[in-house]
Design an enzyme around this catalytic site. Sequence first.
Site, PDB file in Angstrom:
ATOM      1  NE  ARG A  68      -3.993  -1.937   0.102  1.00  0.00           N
ATOM      2  CZ  ARG A  68      -4.908  -2.054  -0.832  1.00  0.00           C
ATOM      3  NH1 ARG A  68      -4.834  -1.312  -1.927  1.00  0.00           N
ATOM      4  NH2 ARG A  68      -5.892  -2.920  -0.705  1.00  0.00           N
ATOM      5  CB  ALA A  80     -10.945  -5.522   0.467  1.00  0.00           C
ATOM      6  CD  GLU A  97     -12.414  -6.582  -5.642  1.00  0.00           C
ATOM      7  OE1 GLU A  97     -11.270  -7.077  -5.508  1.00  0.00           O
ATOM      8  OE2 GLU A  97     -12.645  -5.642  -6.428  1.00  0.00           O
ATOM      9  CD  GLU A 101      -8.152  -8.393  -3.590  1.00  0.00           C
ATOM     10  OE1 GLU A 101      -8.077  -8.720  -2.378  1.00  0.00           O
ATOM     11  OE2 GLU A 101      -8.158  -7.213  -3.977  1.00  0.00           O
ATOM     12  CD  GLU A 149      -5.484  -6.762  -7.861  1.00  0.00           C
ATOM     13  OE1 GLU A 149      -5.510  -7.026  -9.080  1.00  0.00           O
ATOM     14  OE2 GLU A 149      -6.495  -6.488  -7.194  1.00  0.00           O
TER      15      GLU A 149
END
Length: 199
Positions: A68, A80, A97, A101, A149
Amino acid sequence: MVEPARPGEYEVLATETVHEGRIITLVKETVAMPGGGDSVREIVRHIGAVAVAAVDDEGRIVMVRQYRHPVRGYLWELPAGLRDADGEAPLATAKRELAEEAGLAAERWSLLANSYSTPGFCSEQILVYLAEGLSAVDRPEGFVVEHEELDMTVERVPLDEAVQRVFSGGIRNSSAVIGVLAAAQVRATAPQLRPADAE
């Protein structure tokens, strides 16, 4: 549920858009105060998000480790994502999601919690879902893994261990903290949860 102000209180006197982006819009609003006078509020309008506390039959919660940039490092989070698909219901976003993910689907869904992440200046609301009865699925057609990702990892963590990670500071993402603690409470006391299509 948000309790609205009484009629005539906190009336918006003026609004100025400072920045309009894909995810957020920054506005300045002049608001009449109930005790008299007015005040300028800087508000980040946000499209909203969902998070999924996916717990398997062995009592492990699915966690993702993702970089992040605003905090300049990796955080352990729940699967998320943003509510950025036009017309997509929040539950559909959560299901998408989880598949994108973590490569998972779930048989049972419930709404665990609603959270306004920073209501002092931002309208972002995150709906946190509980997903159970997990099974592996292919990523949705057309989904491309890119950016952060590409570096994301997925791990199943025993729920008790995830709770300890919250208290030891290893999990700091707010929706992950809420989801982990709420999922543990569900396991411990079996409260009545709201249906998955509630908001």
